[in-house]
Design a protein around this motif. Structure first.
Motif, PDB file in Angstrom:
ATOM      1  N   ASN A 194     -17.641  40.838   8.211  1.00 26.32           N
ATOM      2  CA  ASN A 194     -16.678  40.314   7.247  1.00 26.32           C
ATOM      3  C   ASN A 194     -15.575  39.598   8.029  1.00 26.32           C
ATOM      4  N   ALA A 195     -15.854  38.362   8.398  1.00 24.31           N
ATOM      5  CA  ALA A 195     -14.981  37.630   9.313  1.00 24.31           C
ATOM      6  C   ALA A 195     -13.584  37.435   8.739  1.00 24.31           C
ATOM      7  N   PHE A 196     -13.484  37.192   7.444  1.00 20.25           N
ATOM      8  CA  PHE A 196     -12.169  36.950   6.835  1.00 20.25           C
ATOM      9  C   PHE A 196     -11.288  38.181   6.986  1.00 20.25           C
ATOM     10  N   GLN A 197     -11.818  39.358   6.627  1.00 22.83           N
ATOM     11  CA  GLN A 197     -11.045  40.584   6.743  1.00 22.83           C
ATOM     12  C   GLN A 197     -10.646  40.847   8.199  1.00 22.83           C
ATOM     13  N   ALA A 198     -11.596  40.653   9.105  1.00 21.43           N
ATOM     14  CA  ALA A 198     -11.330  40.940  10.514  1.00 21.43           C
ATOM     15  C   ALA A 198     -10.250  40.030  11.082  1.00 21.43           C
ATOM     16  N   LEU A 199     -10.344  38.741  10.790  1.00 24.00           N
ATOM     17  CA  LEU A 199      -9.376  37.792  11.332  1.00 24.00           C
ATOM     18  C   LEU A 199      -7.999  37.952  10.695  1.00 24.00           C
ATOM     19  N   GLN A 200      -7.949  38.519   9.494  1.00 23.85           N
ATOM     20  CA  GLN A 200      -6.664  38.765   8.847  1.00 23.85           C
ATOM     21  C   GLN A 200      -5.826  39.787   9.605  1.00 23.85           C
ATOM     22  N   ILE A 201      -6.487  40.754  10.259  1.00 21.47           N
ATOM     23  CA  ILE A 201      -5.729  41.824  10.920  1.00 21.47           C
ATOM     24  C   ILE A 201      -5.719  41.700  12.446  1.00 21.47           C
ATOM     25  N   ALA A 202      -6.530  40.801  12.996  1.00 22.97           N
ATOM     26  CA  ALA A 202      -6.660  40.697  14.449  1.00 22.97           C
ATOM     27  C   ALA A 202      -5.580  39.812  15.064  1.00 22.97           C
ATOM     28  N   SER A 203      -5.330  40.059  16.351  1.00 24.34           N
ATOM     29  CA  SER A 203      -4.460  39.174  17.132  1.00 24.34           C
ATOM     30  C   SER A 203      -5.243  37.950  17.592  1.00 24.34           C
ATOM     31  N   ARG A 204      -6.425  38.213  18.133  1.00 23.66           N
ATOM     32  CA  ARG A 204      -7.291  37.147  18.643  1.00 23.66           C
ATOM     33  C   ARG A 204      -8.727  37.439  18.233  1.00 23.66           C
ATOM     34  N   GLY A 205      -9.577  36.414  18.370  1.00 28.40           N
ATOM     35  CA  GLY A 205     -10.968  36.610  18.013  1.00 28.40           C
ATOM     36  C   GLY A 205     -11.906  35.813  18.905  1.00 28.40           C
ATOM     37  N   ILE A 214     -19.122  31.437  21.856  1.00 30.09           N
ATOM     38  CA  ILE A 214     -19.062  29.985  21.661  1.00 30.09           C
ATOM     39  C   ILE A 214     -17.664  29.502  21.291  1.00 30.09           C
ATOM     40  N   LEU A 215     -16.785  30.450  20.946  1.00 27.76           N
ATOM     41  CA  LEU A 215     -15.440  30.059  20.514  1.00 27.76           C
ATOM     42  C   LEU A 215     -14.510  31.255  20.698  1.00 27.76           C
ATOM     43  N   GLU A 216     -13.306  31.013  21.150  1.00 26.91           N
ATOM     44  CA  GLU A 216     -12.283  32.057  21.223  1.00 26.91           C
ATOM     45  C   GLU A 216     -10.935  31.431  20.947  1.00 26.91           C
ATOM     46  N   ASP A 217     -10.064  32.165  20.245  1.00 28.36           N
ATOM     47  CA  ASP A 217      -8.757  31.608  19.913  1.00 28.36           C
ATOM     48  C   ASP A 217      -7.911  32.692  19.250  1.00 28.36           C
ATOM     49  N   ASP A 218      -6.663  32.332  18.994  1.00 30.52           N
ATOM     50  CA  ASP A 218      -5.805  33.143  18.149  1.00 30.52           C
ATOM     51  C   ASP A 218      -6.474  33.322  16.781  1.00 30.52           C
ATOM     52  N   ALA A 219      -6.332  34.495  16.182  1.00 35.09           N
ATOM     53  CA  ALA A 219      -7.019  34.776  14.921  1.00 35.09           C
ATOM     54  C   ALA A 219      -6.647  33.788  13.824  1.00 35.09           C
ATOM     55  N   LYS A 220      -5.388  33.404  13.765  1.00 33.36           N
ATOM     56  CA  LYS A 220      -4.955  32.457  12.731  1.00 33.36           C
ATOM     57  C   LYS A 220      -5.615  31.101  12.935  1.00 33.36           C
ATOM     58  N   MET A 221      -5.774  30.691  14.179  1.00 29.33           N
ATOM     59  CA  MET A 221      -6.431  29.419  14.460  1.00 29.33           C
ATOM     60  C   MET A 221      -7.906  29.473  14.075  1.00 29.33           C
ATOM     61  N   LEU A 222      -8.553  30.610  14.313  1.00 26.33           N
ATOM     62  CA  LEU A 222      -9.960  30.747  13.925  1.00 26.33           C
ATOM     63  C   LEU A 222     -10.110  30.730  12.412  1.00 26.33           C
ATOM     64  N   LEU A 223      -9.164  31.347  11.707  1.00 26.16           N
ATOM     65  CA  LEU A 223      -9.204  31.316  10.237  1.00 26.16           C
ATOM     66  C   LEU A 223      -9.103  29.887   9.709  1.00 26.16           C
ATOM     67  N   ALA A 224      -8.366  29.062  10.431  1.00 25.46           N
ATOM     68  CA  ALA A 224      -8.172  27.673  10.000  1.00 25.46           C
ATOM     69  C   ALA A 224      -9.256  26.731  10.512  1.00 25.46           C
ATOM     70  N   SER A 225     -10.122  27.219  11.394  1.00 27.99           N
ATOM     71  CA  SER A 225     -11.137  26.370  12.014  1.00 27.99           C
ATOM     72  C   SER A 225     -12.228  25.988  11.018  1.00 27.99           C
ATOM     73  N   SER A 226     -12.529  24.707  10.923  1.00 30.63           N
ATOM     74  CA  SER A 226     -13.585  24.247  10.019  1.00 30.63           C
ATOM     75  C   SER A 226     -14.947  24.789  10.445  1.00 30.63           C
ATOM     76  N   GLN A 227     -15.142  24.924  11.750  1.00 28.16           N
ATOM     77  CA  GLN A 227     -16.408  25.464  12.258  1.00 28.16           C
ATOM     78  C   GLN A 227     -16.599  26.917  11.816  1.00 28.16           C
ATOM     79  N   VAL A 228     -15.539  27.710  11.911  1.00 25.89           N
ATOM     80  CA  VAL A 228     -15.609  29.108  11.507  1.00 25.89           C
ATOM     81  C   VAL A 228     -15.720  29.218   9.985  1.00 25.89           C
ATOM     82  N   LYS A 229     -14.955  28.412   9.270  1.00 25.26           N
ATOM     83  CA  LYS A 229     -15.000  28.439   7.807  1.00 25.26           C
ATOM     84  C   LYS A 229     -16.411  28.150   7.302  1.00 25.26           C
ATOM     85  N   GLU A 230     -17.027  27.131   7.861  1.00 27.38           N
ATOM     86  CA  GLU A 230     -18.354  26.728   7.403  1.00 27.38           C
ATOM     87  C   GLU A 230     -19.409  27.784   7.696  1.00 27.38           C
TER      88      GLU A 230
END
Length: 234
Positions: A194-205, A214-230
């Motif tokens: 459940n990526a949405f729930q996890a990224l909501q509470i995480a510092s980084r992902g 394949i990807l690492e970043d601040d959790a908020k940036m990953l939530l906003a990433s089109s690649q992650v969203k898709e």
């Protein structure tokens, strides 16, 4: 110094090459999440940290290499693993499951203090104190699995798919408890589909795919990433 660091870690199940050079770090006090699809290597990463699979590369906990160290030694040093599927002892009571979590603690008074602390996070378990674990609901069993891991007073908590198979209202409760544990100082590496729930509470992902990050970043940036969203939030 990072609490946990994986450097170019490869893992194998016989001839199957499950992790292909995974590198990640977890700093003290963080919630770091590892997301990805089924079979991507998320659970294998946690098993590699605990010494449950054959690995190459380096795994460092508190600056010291624990690569291929026996699981019980890693547990005693402060790494607690809540596996996918909960894996409680179904015929044992809540009390007995919690006592099993403190397998290396000899002080009975300390064990009881830790049980009471677990009940502060999971008051439902106090109501089920003498009930067999296997007769409880899925959500209660997940609470018990986490509480059992806390009995070792770990420095690092590894959580593998804590929301799996649970009703949405129970998922919210479990994630609220994870936030509370972190607020109290617990460092957490969270594997979660459940990526949405996890990224909501995480510092980084970290995003893992076919055994590779394949990807690492601040959790908020990953939530906003089109690649992650898709791929994971659609």
């Amino acid at each position: 110094m990072s609490m946990l660091e994986l450097r170019d870690v490869h893992a194998y199940y016989g001839a199957i090459h499950a992790l292909r050079g995974v590198s990640l770090r977890v700093e003290p006090g963080e919630i770091v999440t590892l997301i990805g699809s089924n079979g991507a290597g998320k659970s294998t990463t946690l098993k590699a940290i605990c010494g449950q699979v054959k690995t190459e590369g380096d795994i460092r906990f508190g600056g010291r290499s624990i690569a291929s160290q026996p699981p019980h030694v890693t547990a005693r040093e402060g790494v607690a693993h809540v596996p996918e599927g909960r894996r409680i002892f179904p015929r044992l009571s809540v009390k007995e499951n919690l006592e099993m979590g403190a397998f290396s603690v000899k002080d009975k008074k300390l064990i009881q203090e830790r049980i009471e602390r677990a009940f502060d996070y999971f008051p439902r378990l106090k109501e089920r104190y003498h009930q067999a674990g296997g007769t409880m609901s899925g959500g209660e069993q997940q609470m018990l699995a986490i509480a059992r891991a806390l009995m070792m007073n770990p420095k690092l908590l590894l959580l593998d798919e804590p929301s799996m198979g649970l009703a949405p209202v129970i998922v919210e409760q479990i994630f609220a408890i994870i936030r509370d544990l972190n607020a109290a100082g617990m460092t957490i590496l969270l594997v979660e589909q459940n990526a949405f729930q996890a990224l909501q509470i995480a510092s980084r992902g970290y995003v893992i795919q076919t055994g590779r990050v394949i990807l690492e970043d601040d959790a908020k940036m990953l939530l906003a990433s089109s690649q992650v969203k898709e791929a994971y939030l659609a």
